[in-house]
Scaffold this motif. Sequence first.
Motif, PDB file in Angstrom:
ATOM      1  N   ARG A  55      10.080  20.601  -5.909  1.00  0.00           N
ATOM      2  CA  ARG A  55      10.185  19.883  -4.821  1.00  0.00           C
ATOM      3  C   ARG A  55       8.703  18.761  -5.074  1.00  0.00           C
ATOM      4  O   ARG A  55       7.795  19.193  -5.360  1.00  0.00           O
ATOM      5  N   LEU A  56       9.370  17.433  -4.554  1.00  0.00           N
ATOM      6  CA  LEU A  56       8.441  16.452  -4.881  1.00  0.00           C
ATOM      7  C   LEU A  56       7.505  16.112  -3.716  1.00  0.00           C
ATOM      8  O   LEU A  56       6.789  15.111  -3.784  1.00  0.00           O
ATOM      9  N   ASP A  57       7.535  16.751  -2.614  1.00  0.00           N
ATOM     10  CA  ASP A  57       7.130  16.143  -1.261  1.00  0.00           C
ATOM     11  C   ASP A  57       5.948  16.956  -1.091  1.00  0.00           C
ATOM     12  O   ASP A  57       5.398  17.532  -1.541  1.00  0.00           O
ATOM     13  N   GLY A  79       9.560   8.991   8.585  1.00  0.00           N
ATOM     14  CA  GLY A  79       8.437   9.190   7.587  1.00  0.00           C
ATOM     15  C   GLY A  79       8.657   9.490   6.003  1.00  0.00           C
ATOM     16  O   GLY A  79       8.133  10.111   5.362  1.00  0.00           O
ATOM     17  N   ALA A  80       9.865   8.601   5.638  1.00  0.00           N
ATOM     18  CA  ALA A  80      10.313   8.769   4.314  1.00  0.00           C
ATOM     19  C   ALA A  80      11.154   7.607   4.015  1.00  0.00           C
ATOM     20  O   ALA A  80      11.417   6.728   4.821  1.00  0.00           O
ATOM     21  N   GLY A 111      14.791   1.866   1.910  1.00  0.00           N
ATOM     22  CA  GLY A 111      13.733   1.337   2.692  1.00  0.00           C
ATOM     23  C   GLY A 111      12.826   2.535   3.583  1.00  0.00           C
ATOM     24  O   GLY A 111      13.597   3.734   3.704  1.00  0.00           O
ATOM     25  N   TYR A 112      11.759   2.154   3.929  1.00  0.00           N
ATOM     26  CA  TYR A 112      10.935   3.070   4.739  1.00  0.00           C
ATOM     27  C   TYR A 112      11.482   3.414   6.031  1.00  0.00           C
ATOM     28  O   TYR A 112      11.252   2.388   6.672  1.00  0.00           O
ATOM     29  N   ASP A 113      11.634   4.442   6.510  1.00  0.00           N
ATOM     30  CA  ASP A 113      12.022   4.779   7.787  1.00  0.00           C
ATOM     31  C   ASP A 113      10.792   5.370   8.490  1.00  0.00           C
ATOM     32  O   ASP A 113      10.655   6.615   8.177  1.00  0.00           O
ATOM     33  N   ASP A 146       0.903  -1.270  -0.001  1.00  0.00           N
ATOM     34  CA  ASP A 146       0.071   0.086  -0.070  1.00  0.00           C
ATOM     35  C   ASP A 146       0.867   1.290  -0.050  1.00  0.00           C
ATOM     36  O   ASP A 146       0.558   2.208  -0.848  1.00  0.00           O
ATOM     37  N   LEU A 147       2.013   1.189   0.999  1.00  0.00           N
ATOM     38  CA  LEU A 147       2.789   2.462   1.006  1.00  0.00           C
ATOM     39  C   LEU A 147       3.554   2.839  -0.411  1.00  0.00           C
ATOM     40  O   LEU A 147       3.684   3.939  -0.735  1.00  0.00           O
ATOM     41  N   ALA A 148       4.165   1.356  -0.731  1.00  0.00           N
ATOM     42  CA  ALA A 148       4.825   1.707  -1.987  1.00  0.00           C
ATOM     43  C   ALA A 148       4.278   2.225  -3.042  1.00  0.00           C
ATOM     44  O   ALA A 148       4.559   3.210  -3.812  1.00  0.00           O
TER      45      ALA A 148
END
Length: 108
Positions: free
Chosen positions: A106-108, A78-79, A72-74, A8-10
């Motif tokens: 900026r992509l965030d 939160g990134a 990898g997700y930290d 889901d997150l990916a």
Amino acid sequence: MDATAFEDLAEKTLESLFDAIDDAIGDDADVDLENGILTVELEDGRQYVINKHAPNQQIWLSSPISGAAHYGYDEAAGAWISTRSSDSLLDVLSTEMSQIAGTPVRLD
């Protein structure tokens, strides 16, 4: 993180990147998201490939500027953070897309 949460997150990350990159440089690149693989082909033929890698629960980046990297997700940050450095996926892509666009992105 379990496999479902990772998927889901990916997927959300890839969809968000697709939208942001297409908005930022879509006039100068062919941006496509299909089957969990985000490709960005620049006008000069160089290509980005960004995809999820479920066995390692990572997002993999192949960049014509910075090369290959795994993220990898930290959860604390939160990134998506590089497995080799403290760089975040969004920071790397923002910097590189800014170089391509010739203007801050900026992509965030």
